[in-house]
Design an enzyme around this catalytic site. Structure first.
Site, mmCIF file in Angstrom:
data_model
loop_
_atom_site.group_PDB
_atom_site.id
_atom_site.type_symbol
_atom_site.label_atom_id
_atom_site.label_comp_id
_atom_site.label_asym_id
_atom_site.label_seq_id
_atom_site.Cartn_x
_atom_site.Cartn_y
_atom_site.Cartn_z
ATOM 1 C CG ASP A 82 2.074 3.020 -10.228
ATOM 2 O OD1 ASP A 82 1.571 4.221 -10.002
ATOM 3 O OD2 ASP A 82 3.334 2.948 -9.894
ATOM 4 C CD GLU A 135 3.203 12.232 -10.055
ATOM 5 O OE1 GLU A 135 3.081 10.870 -9.965
ATOM 6 O OE2 GLU A 135 4.264 12.745 -10.482
ATOM 7 N N GLY A 182 12.387 4.769 -6.316
ATOM 8 C CA GLY A 182 13.868 4.241 -6.246
ATOM 9 C C GLY A 182 14.089 3.838 -4.498
ATOM 10 C CG HIS A 215 3.517 8.038 -6.351
ATOM 11 N ND1 HIS A 215 3.419 7.431 -7.525
ATOM 12 C CD2 HIS A 215 1.954 8.578 -6.231
ATOM 13 C CE1 HIS A 215 2.314 7.225 -7.888
ATOM 14 N NE2 HIS A 215 1.405 7.940 -7.376
ATOM 15 C CB THR A 218 11.009 1.476 -1.881
ATOM 16 O OG1 THR A 218 10.126 0.641 -2.344
ATOM 17 C CG2 THR A 218 12.188 0.660 -1.578
HETATM 18 ZN ZN LIG Z 1 5.042 6.651 -8.350
#
Ligand SMILES: [Zn+2]
Length: 291
Positions: A82, A135, A182, A215, A218
């Protein structure tokens, strides 16, 4: 069926309108827990390491354990590197046996991002059946999430995204759409769903060629996750949630069993907590029963 790259399982996911969970691990107990959860749910799986744990554990050790478990597992499992910003380290992990590599040159100029990404794509395709993720735009930390989400220039431009994928030969693509790394500080993070849909239409409108990655999984609200899958998200990266689960479950076990000195029991408690967290993600992503 067991050792696979990310692209092949993501194409199936995109076709079936579900997504594959990509779970960041930092040690071997977490790797086992994530695999246990996916086997239990009969779900395709992506295990991810960032660069730091991959250096700490050593790529050879990590890959040996991944391959040993994956070879006999009844589900397809990919081992993914990653956010690697170092072209040489990407190549080293490809040589070691990772099956998907993310070169993250998104902080470089557009042309330099293309140059580095293409170099990793060409290398990975020459050494094995390894897919590559790149990305475009800025996937921020949650501190900057709103600022970045509102800044048009920081998000992936759909037309440029097509050119980026074409010029690099990328296998799977992570466009910045406002999600962040985060734990989100708001219940309603600003995410540009339409942008993901537009990019998906341009890249995959005539058949899925370059599946898309989201991405910052969370803390995303469940309705956001469903909408992002509808818009083409076929891989969701989940990292801080597992780190929190690891630390919290360790702490809780030790506090409740302060007189015990049996590391195996602490490990079992951690493994169980992570297995449950991953199982919940698999249910949200709709990948249960798809292996
Ligand atoms: Zn990421």
């Amino acid at each position: 069926m067991s050792i696979v790259n990310a692209k092949e399982i993501m194409i199936e996911a995109a076709k079936g309108k579900y997504a594959v969970g990509a779970f960041n691990i930092t040690d071997l107990i977490q790797m086992e827990a994530v695999i246990d959860a996916a086997i239990e749910k009969k779900a395709p799986l992506i295990i991810q390491t960032s660069v730091k744990p991959s250096k700490f554990l050593g790529t050879d050790v990590l890959v040996a354990i991944y391959r040993t478990i994956a070879q006999s597992a009844p589900i397809p499992i990919c081992l993914h590197l990653d956010h690697c910003t170092d072209v040489d380290y990407c190549k080293k992990c490809a040589d070691s046996g990772y099956t998907n590599i993310m070169i993250d040159a998104s902080k470089q100029s557009y042309e330099e991002n293309i140059r580095q990404t293409k170099e990793v794509v060409d290398y990975c395709h020459s050494v094995g059946d390894i897919s590559v993720e790149g990305e475009l735009g800025t996937v921020s930390g949650v501190e900057d999430q709103i600022k970045v989400a509102e800044d048009e220039a920081a998000l992936a431009n759909p037309v440029q995204a097509v050119e980026f994928v074409e010029r690099t030969g990328l296998d799977i693509f992570a466009p910045a759409i406002g999600t962040a790394h985060g734990v989100y500080k708001t219940k309603n993070p600003k995410v540009d769903f339409e942008r993901l849909g537009k990019i998906n239409k341009l890249l995959n409108g005539n058949g899925i060629k370059t599946p898309l990655v989201v991405h910052g999984g969370t803390g995303l609200p469940e309705d956001y996750i469903q909408k992002l899958i509808e818009m083409g998200g076929a891989k969701f990266n989940v990292s801080p949630e597992l780190k929190h689960t690891l630390i919290d479950s360790t702490y809780e076990y030790i506090v409740a069993h302060r007189d015990e000195y049996d590391p195996g029991k602490v490990d079992a408690a951690v493994r169980d907590a992570i297995r449950k967290a991953v199982g919940h993600w698999i249910d949200m992503l709709g990948s249960a029963g798809k292996a």
